[in-house]
Write a protein that holds these residues in place. Structure first.
Motif, mmCIF file in Angstrom:
data_model
loop_
_atom_site.group_PDB
_atom_site.id
_atom_site.type_symbol
_atom_site.label_atom_id
_atom_site.label_comp_id
_atom_site.label_asym_id
_atom_site.label_seq_id
_atom_site.Cartn_x
_atom_site.Cartn_y
_atom_site.Cartn_z
ATOM 1 N N LEU A 133 0.809 -1.214 0.000
ATOM 2 C CA LEU A 133 0.000 0.000 0.000
ATOM 3 C C LEU A 133 0.842 1.264 0.000
ATOM 4 N N ARG A 134 2.007 1.239 0.656
ATOM 5 C CA ARG A 134 2.810 2.461 0.776
ATOM 6 C C ARG A 134 3.887 2.576 -0.283
ATOM 7 N N ASP A 135 4.410 1.459 -0.724
ATOM 8 C CA ASP A 135 5.526 1.500 -1.666
ATOM 9 C C ASP A 135 5.271 0.506 -2.791
ATOM 10 N N ARG A 136 4.121 0.671 -3.426
ATOM 11 C CA ARG A 136 3.756 -0.301 -4.458
ATOM 12 C C ARG A 136 4.673 -0.219 -5.672
ATOM 13 N N GLN A 137 5.299 0.955 -5.888
ATOM 14 C CA GLN A 137 6.202 1.074 -7.030
ATOM 15 C C GLN A 137 7.388 0.127 -6.906
ATOM 16 N N SER A 138 7.859 -0.094 -5.669
ATOM 17 C CA SER A 138 8.959 -1.040 -5.496
ATOM 18 C C SER A 138 8.509 -2.473 -5.787
ATOM 19 N N ILE A 139 7.235 -2.770 -5.488
ATOM 20 C CA ILE A 139 6.698 -4.095 -5.823
ATOM 21 C C ILE A 139 6.651 -4.278 -7.337
ATOM 22 N N TRP A 140 6.145 -3.257 -8.045
ATOM 23 C CA TRP A 140 6.072 -3.364 -9.507
ATOM 24 C C TRP A 140 7.469 -3.498 -10.103
ATOM 25 N N GLN A 141 8.425 -2.701 -9.573
ATOM 26 C CA GLN A 141 9.780 -2.766 -10.123
ATOM 27 C C GLN A 141 10.417 -4.116 -9.849
ATOM 28 N N GLN A 142 10.147 -4.695 -8.686
ATOM 29 C CA GLN A 142 10.685 -6.017 -8.382
ATOM 30 C C GLN A 142 10.106 -7.072 -9.322
ATOM 31 N N ALA A 170 3.035 -10.738 -25.685
ATOM 32 C CA ALA A 170 3.577 -10.171 -24.455
ATOM 33 C C ALA A 170 4.705 -11.046 -23.924
ATOM 34 N N ARG A 171 5.673 -10.403 -23.266
ATOM 35 C CA ARG A 171 6.838 -11.121 -22.743
ATOM 36 C C ARG A 171 6.737 -11.336 -21.242
ATOM 37 N N LEU A 172 5.523 -11.495 -20.747
ATOM 38 C CA LEU A 172 5.287 -11.698 -19.326
ATOM 39 C C LEU A 172 5.498 -13.170 -18.991
ATOM 40 N N SER A 173 6.328 -13.446 -17.996
ATOM 41 C CA SER A 173 6.591 -14.824 -17.593
ATOM 42 C C SER A 173 5.506 -15.312 -16.641
ATOM 43 N N VAL A 174 5.513 -16.624 -16.384
ATOM 44 C CA VAL A 174 4.524 -17.196 -15.470
ATOM 45 C C VAL A 174 4.728 -16.660 -14.058
ATOM 46 N N ALA A 208 2.822 -13.386 -9.607
ATOM 47 C CA ALA A 208 3.074 -12.345 -8.608
ATOM 48 C C ALA A 208 2.069 -11.204 -8.734
ATOM 49 N N MET A 209 1.726 -10.825 -9.972
ATOM 50 C CA MET A 209 0.762 -9.744 -10.155
ATOM 51 C C MET A 209 -0.606 -10.123 -9.593
ATOM 52 N N VAL A 210 -1.077 -11.341 -9.870
ATOM 53 C CA VAL A 210 -2.385 -11.765 -9.368
ATOM 54 C C VAL A 210 -2.348 -11.930 -7.847
ATOM 55 N N MET A 211 -1.221 -12.373 -7.300
ATOM 56 C CA MET A 211 -1.119 -12.518 -5.848
ATOM 57 C C MET A 211 -1.160 -11.163 -5.148
ATOM 58 N N VAL A 212 -0.665 -10.117 -5.805
ATOM 59 C CA VAL A 212 -0.809 -8.775 -5.228
ATOM 60 C C VAL A 212 -2.287 -8.427 -5.078
ATOM 61 N N ALA A 213 -3.075 -8.708 -6.122
ATOM 62 C CA ALA A 213 -4.510 -8.419 -6.063
ATOM 63 C C ALA A 213 -5.201 -9.240 -4.976
ATOM 64 N N ILE A 214 -4.854 -10.520 -4.869
ATOM 65 C CA ILE A 214 -5.488 -11.363 -3.852
ATOM 66 C C ILE A 214 -5.083 -10.920 -2.450
ATOM 67 N N THR A 215 -3.829 -10.518 -2.269
ATOM 68 C CA THR A 215 -3.384 -10.059 -0.953
ATOM 69 C C THR A 215 -4.104 -8.795 -0.535
ATOM 70 N N VAL A 216 -4.263 -7.849 -1.454
ATOM 71 C CA VAL A 216 -4.999 -6.627 -1.132
ATOM 72 C C VAL A 216 -6.452 -6.953 -0.803
ATOM 73 N N THR A 217 -7.057 -7.856 -1.575
ATOM 74 C CA THR A 217 -8.438 -8.256 -1.295
ATOM 75 C C THR A 217 -8.565 -8.885 0.086
ATOM 76 N N ALA A 218 -7.636 -9.767 0.425
ATOM 77 C CA ALA A 218 -7.701 -10.445 1.725
ATOM 78 C C ALA A 218 -7.514 -9.463 2.879
ATOM 79 N N PHE A 251 -5.684 -2.811 -8.193
ATOM 80 C CA PHE A 251 -4.237 -2.920 -8.051
ATOM 81 C C PHE A 251 -3.650 -3.745 -9.197
ATOM 82 N N LEU A 252 -4.360 -4.793 -9.590
ATOM 83 C CA LEU A 252 -3.868 -5.637 -10.684
ATOM 84 C C LEU A 252 -3.765 -4.850 -11.986
#
Length: 318
Positions: free
Chosen positions: A6-15, A84-88, A93-103, A144-145
């Motif tokens: 919630l506070r530093d989501r840009q670091s999550i996206w960059q990671q 798209a060059r998105l790996s599994v 990780a992107m979907v888990m961010v959404a589920i974590t925020v939902t939870a 978030f997703l």
């Protein structure tokens, strides 16, 4: 974990973009979301009995994780089809961010749900309240997703690789253009004919005459002789390419037209698919609340559907 998201989501996206320690990040989000959903599921099942609270604490995390397992391959294949060059690991990780925020949002609403359970133990109202809480939490998580996917799109992970960019560095290796094809004669080196200086005879300047009633005065002199014909400097026609084709022009990237890539459009379709699969799976895994008129049961018989039950509950409530 939720504080960092919630506070530093840009670091999550960059990671996620850099694919740094995605396994550890995913495990932390999985543990956080499972604990939060288990706590909220216990509140849901507490309406019926302690045994229902324990089973709901297991069912609710299972609901989200099984829905993710069913829909994640579709999201990954959607991205592959459109280049798209998105790996599994990145998609997970992107979907888990959404589920974590939902939870985390759901467990934040748990005290409110528990308050209404104690003060107004009405089955229909309690069921609609918690469905609304889960829907609101899921919408925020999916927001978030989409935000994370937009960041990946800015880094070019949702667009296919263009071959022109890879071939651009090979341009200097081509044969140089002969000097006689593109003349580089400077303007200063072009011979020019000099204009002979013609002396202008001095003329007497008469007295000024007032114009416009004395408001402004203008000096009127005798008419001068016509000027001699001016000769233009000799101009070499071959020197014109100095301005027209003086080497390669600087390359400017084309401006973005604001159009959404196909992967982003398919993401919204996938979100709708995720919602339909999740609601149908929730109807299959019921009960979560436990009807007060029925005894404990681990599962109910599959009849009807989730949406018809919600409409029926709303009609009975009002």
């Amino acid at each position: 974990m939720i504080e960092r998201i919630l506070r530093d989501r840009q670091s999550i996206w960059q990671q996620i973009v850099d694919e740094r320690e995605l396994g550890q990040l995913t495990r932390h989000m999985l543990a956080s979301s499972a604990i939060a959903l288990a706590l909220y599921g216990a509140v849901l099942g507490a309406f019926h009995s302690v045994l229902m609270a324990l089973t709901s604490a297991v069912k609710l995390p299972l609901l989200f994780l099984v829905t993710l397992a069913i829909c994640l391959p579709t999201l990954y294949l959607f991205n592959l089809v459109f280049g798209a060059r998105l790996s599994v690991r990145q998609a997970l990780a992107m979907v888990m961010v959404a589920i974590t925020v939902t939870a985390m949002l759901a467990v934040a609403f748990a005290p409110i749900s528990l308050f209404f359970l104690i003060t107004a133990p009405d089955y229909g109202f309690f069921k609609l309240l918690n469905v609304a809480i889960l829907t609101l939490s899921a919408l925020v998580g999916l927001r978030f997703l989409t935000g994370g996917m937009q960041v990946l799109n800015e880094h070019g992970l949702l667009a296919p690789a263009t071959p022109t960019l890879a071939a651009a560095p090979a341009a200097p290796a081509q044969a140089p253009v002969p000097a006689e094809v593109v003349p580089a004669t400077p303007i200063s080196a072009v011979p020019a004919t000099t204009v002979p200086a013609t002396p202008v005879p001095a003329t007497a300047v008469p007295a000024t005459s007032a114009v416009n009633g004395g408001a402004a005065s203008t000096v009127v002199s005798a008419p001068l002789p016509p000027p001699p014909p001016m000769t233009t400097p000799a101009w070499d026609p071959a020197s014109r390419p100095i301005f027209a084709n003086a080497g390669p022009r600087p390359h400017h990237p084309p401006p973005r037209d604001g159009q959404r890539p196909a992967s982003m459009t398919l993401l919204y379709i996938w979100i709708m698919l995720f919602g339909f699969v999740g609601t149908q799976l929730a109807w299959t895994l019921r009960p979560f609340f436990g009807s007060p008129n029925e005894g404990f049961a681990l599962f109910r018989s599959i009849e009807g559907n989730f949406y018809a039950e919600i409409l029926k509950t709303i009609a009975n409530l009002f």
